[in-house]
Design a protein around this motif. Structure first.
Motif, mmCIF file in Angstrom:
data_model
loop_
_atom_site.group_PDB
_atom_site.id
_atom_site.type_symbol
_atom_site.label_atom_id
_atom_site.label_comp_id
_atom_site.label_asym_id
_atom_site.label_seq_id
_atom_site.Cartn_x
_atom_site.Cartn_y
_atom_site.Cartn_z
ATOM 1 N N SER A 396 0.474 8.017 2.060
ATOM 2 C CA SER A 396 0.877 6.760 1.290
ATOM 3 C C SER A 396 -0.362 6.493 0.214
ATOM 4 C CB SER A 396 0.921 5.588 2.019
ATOM 5 O OG SER A 396 -0.305 5.210 2.841
ATOM 6 N N LYS A 399 0.862 7.748 -3.406
ATOM 7 C CA LYS A 399 1.851 6.957 -3.785
ATOM 8 C C LYS A 399 1.595 5.586 -4.217
ATOM 9 C CE LYS A 399 4.946 9.556 -0.659
ATOM 10 N NZ LYS A 399 5.893 9.397 0.526
ATOM 11 N N LYS A 402 -0.289 5.938 -7.706
ATOM 12 C CA LYS A 402 0.644 6.143 -8.711
ATOM 13 C C LYS A 402 1.385 4.823 -8.869
ATOM 14 C CE LYS A 402 1.580 10.917 -7.627
ATOM 15 N NZ LYS A 402 2.690 11.815 -7.218
ATOM 16 N N LYS A 403 1.553 3.946 -7.941
ATOM 17 C CA LYS A 403 2.508 2.776 -8.008
ATOM 18 C C LYS A 403 1.639 1.718 -9.265
ATOM 19 C CE LYS A 403 3.631 -1.413 -5.557
ATOM 20 N NZ LYS A 403 3.688 -1.884 -4.220
#
Length: 549
Positions: A396, A399, A402-403
């Protein structure tokens, strides 16, 4: 079990004798009362004779088939030759047949009861037995300890817990079956070493030994002696398997008053053994205080993250032409009065507790936000963030990164993740797979604290394409004025350059160090000579426009 044999055998026998005697009197009383009522009414013509099934069936349930047969015979004799039939003495065949009928009913009911009991025994065995090892499990442990604690004949006892620390490594690098065999073989060694103890397998990697009539010091000596005997590898299918164990000890009394409390304290003792790097820990009041402090620190850390009580400061990285190449984001606590621990200590505790991922996400989120603020002001720079091995093993994290990069429409290359050799060595293959995933996305990666590990050259040569920067550890820079240290640093810089990477020297504090590093072509420098970690506003006003050094 051994505990029950040692603690309760005499009392159990006495209890069973009294129990059987009381129920025998009750059943006999019922038989004779029913017989008396039948005799005083219509004798065998009375339908009340069916009442005999009550004491007969009760005897089967309490004493089993043999007991039921005994009391069925007594019931048959009660309505036997002396019980009148139509005012006359009944023939012998009638009352003998009645006895056989009672016995037949007992045999049928007894068979059903025994069958049900056998099924219950099987289910109880399953509930009380570890399916992998065949040893009593945590349910049996709870049951037995409850009996000891609630017993009137309660004596002192100690509980030793051991954990096979490297079971996960065996499962991963050999196979799961070998891991199970290793754990079972280890427990067999425990049985041989602790002949008076009761052994329980309470987890896939943990087992406990309950030993009566010893205190914590005696238990500690036994545990240390056993741990010493595990240093010799165990052979599983002709493969030598090394054993690494940690242990904890809880004694009763004085430190426990319930099974739940005992299990909690056993886990705390194991946890403290890992934190202090000791093999065996005895749980005591000091450990309880430390555990409470540890828990309170985690709660404080969690609250601080939720309430944004942290802030980020930034330390600039300066290149050979005296310009800023980027900054490192460092965590600070706004209100140090809430805790006596430093940020470094807090982060260590968060890492031990598996909470470091939330701290890292907080840093990533706020560092990326700061990059966006600078971008809107026309300032372009890079920010580096430290990652731990737990961060790399958490999918996570990338992720999440990147978010926020996408949210602010930033280039991934403006972010850099710093990894230490300690991070890599814990799970080398998996770590480099994760690093490649990070680099493929465009985030830069640096190897921090270079030169302090055992396999530094191995990582540098074998995985040179994985890193963008190599950060030379501060310990080398501190003594760079001495010729031998200068030669080592110069050799590192030369090797790194030949591999196509850039070098960052951290911990630069003097003009002399700067001059030497410039003379041996160090690409980037970072340290108090240029700036302490400072707030972003001060960084912009003093360093992004011009570096006055």
């Amino acid at each position: 079990m051994k505990i029950e044999q040692l603690k309760y055998l005499t009392s159990s026998r006495n209890h069973n004798f009294i129990f059987n005697l009381v129920w025998s009197i009750i059943i006999l009383f019922c038989i004779f009362i029913i017989g008396g009522i039948i005799y005083l009414t219509d004798g065998l013509m009375s339908s009340l004779i069916q009442l005999f099934y009550i004491p007969i069936l009760l005897a089967v349930f309490i004493f089993g088939t043999k007991g039921g047969i005994f009391f069925s015979i007594i019931s048959g004799l009660t309505v036997g030759p002396f019980m009148p039939l139509n005012g006359l003495t009944q023939p012998a065949g009638a009352w003998i047949l009645r006895i056989f009928m009672f016995v037949a009913i007992v045999l049928v009911v007894g068979f059903l009861v025994e069958h049900i009991k056998s099924i219950n025994d099987i289910e109880r065995k399953k509930a009380y037995e570890d399916i992998n090892t065949g040893y009593p499990n945590v349910n049996k442990f709870k049951h037995d300890i409850n009996q000891i604690i609630n017993s009137r004949n309660q004596n002192n006892f100690s509980i030793i817990i051991f954990k096979l620390e490297n079971l996960e490594m065996i499962n991963r690098y050999v196979d799961f079956e070998t891991g199970q065999y290793t754990f079972s073989a280890l427990m067999d060694k425990v049985v041989d070493f602790f002949p008076t103890g009761s052994i329980y397998s309470i987890d896939t990697s943990k087992f406990v030994i309950v030993i009566p009539d010893i205190n914590s010091d005696m238990a500690y000596s036994l545990a240390k002696e056993f741990a010493a005997k595990t240093k010799t590898p165990i052979y599983i299918n002709n493969l030598p398997i090394s054993i690494i164990i940690k242990g904890g000890i809880v004694s009763f009394p004085p430190y426990s008053d319930s099974v739940k409390d005992i299990l909690y304290k056993l886990d705390r003792a194991l946890e403290q053994a890992n934190i202090t790097q000791r093999e065996i820990i005895i749980y005591d009041n000091n450990l309880a205080i430390e555990s409470e402090k540890y828990y309170n620190t985690l709660v404080t850390l969690y609250d601080a993250l939720q309430n944004d009580e942290f802030t980020l400061v930034y330390q600039p990285k300066i290149n050979m032409i005296n310009q800023i190449e980027g900054v490192e984001a460092l965590l600070r606590w706004n209100d140090n009065s809430k805790n006596n621990l430093s940020i470094a200590q807090l982060i260590n505790i968060a890492e031990e507790a598996g909470f470091i991922n939330e701290v890292t996400k907080w840093v990533i989120k706020h560092a990326i936000y700061q990059l966006n603020v600078w971008k809107e002001k026309g300032i372009e720079t890079n920010v580096s963030i430290n990652l731990s091995s737990r961060d790399l093993n958490d999918d996570s994290i990338l992720k999440f990164t990147k978010k926020y990069i996408k949210l602010y429409d930033l280039e991934p290359s403006c972010l850099e993740f710093e990894l230490t050799e300690r991070t890599i060595i814990e799970d080398e293959q998996n770590v480099f797979s994760k690093i490649n995933e990070i680099k493929d996305y465009g985030i830069k990666v640096s190897l921090d604290d270079y030169g302090t590990g055992y396999n530094t050259y191995k990582y540098l040569i074998n995985y040179s394409k994985t890193f963008n920067y190599i950060k030379i550890d501060k310990s080398f820079i501190n003594n760079i004025k001495y010729n031998k240290n200068r030669i080592i640093v110069e050799g590192i810089i030369d090797l790194v350059h030949k591999l196509g990477l850039e070098v960052i020297a951290e911990g630069v504090e003097t003009k002399e160090q700067v001059d030497i590093l410039n003379s041996i072509n160090c690409d980037i420098m970072q340290g108090y000579y240029f700036s302490r970690p400072i707030k972003p506003e001060k960084l912009v006003s003093k360093y992004f426009v011009k570096v006055n050094r």
